[in-house]
Design an enzyme around this catalytic site. Structure first.
Site, short mmCIF file in Angstrom:
data_model
loop_
_atom_site.label_atom_id
_atom_site.label_comp_id
_atom_site.label_asym_id
_atom_site.label_seq_id
_atom_site.Cartn_x
_atom_site.Cartn_y
_atom_site.Cartn_z
N CYS A 11 92.08 57.30 20.28
CA CYS A 11 91.87 57.39 21.72
C CYS A 11 93.26 57.46 22.35
O CYS A 11 94.24 57.63 21.63
CB CYS A 11 91.01 56.25 22.26
SG CYS A 11 91.74 54.63 22.18
N CYS A 83 87.46 59.57 22.97
CA CYS A 83 87.69 59.84 24.38
C CYS A 83 86.44 60.41 25.04
O CYS A 83 85.69 61.16 24.41
CB CYS A 83 88.84 60.82 24.54
SG CYS A 83 90.32 60.28 23.69
N CYS A 88 91.66 63.76 24.50
CA CYS A 88 91.92 63.01 23.26
C CYS A 88 93.20 63.48 22.60
O CYS A 88 93.58 64.64 22.72
CB CYS A 88 90.77 63.22 22.27
SG CYS A 88 89.41 62.09 22.52
#
Length: 148
Positions: A11, A83, A88
């Site tokens: 993330c 994400c 991302c």
């Protein structure tokens, strides 16, 4: 599809979702799968993530946020990006890729109470746990430990 030997959770900040996924995956898979997490802009492990993981018996106090650039591509065969509303990080390497869009539970909204923040983190934890248990079932990996 063969069982992954190593999973990397990605993330942005490597502070909440990927840290919780790493902790849950280690608990669920045991030593059957190597688990790592990282982010494109690492910061620190969010205290709310640490608290809600403690509720299910998982200790994140020894975790630290890591940069995706510090991960050896040869050590990973599956990347799971987490994400939802943000971009991302990219992981360069020949790996299987999954995308689990989990909304970021962290917020700078001062109107959110402590309990509301904890609820946001518990929701993310539940989403990640369900996905990980589904992944274990998909690859027929026996659960090392249930986090329920």
């Amino acid at each position: 599809m063969s069982t992954p030997k190593s999973i990397l959770f990605l993330c942005v900040a490597n502070s909440a979702r990927s840290q919780m996924a790493e902790g849950l995956a280690r608990e669920i898979f045991g030593d059957r799968v190597r688990v790592q997490s990282a982010g494109s802009s690492p910061s620190r492990v969010n205290p709310f993530a640490t608290e809600v993981m403690r509720e299910v018996g998982i200790d994140l106090t020894t975790h630290a946020s890591k940069s995706v650039d510090s991960i050896d591509p040869a050590s990973v065969d599956m990347v799971i990006t987490l994400c939802a509303e943000e971009v991302c990080p990219v992981f360069l390497g020949k790996v299987r890729r999954l995308h689990w869009p989990v909304p970021d539970p962290a917020s700078n909204d001062p109107s959110l109470s402590r309990e509301q923040m904890l609820d946001r983190f518990r929701t993310a934890r539940g989403q990640l746990q369900a996905r990980l248990e589904g992944l274990a079932a998909l690859f027929d990996i026996p659960l090392a430990k249930s986090t329920a």
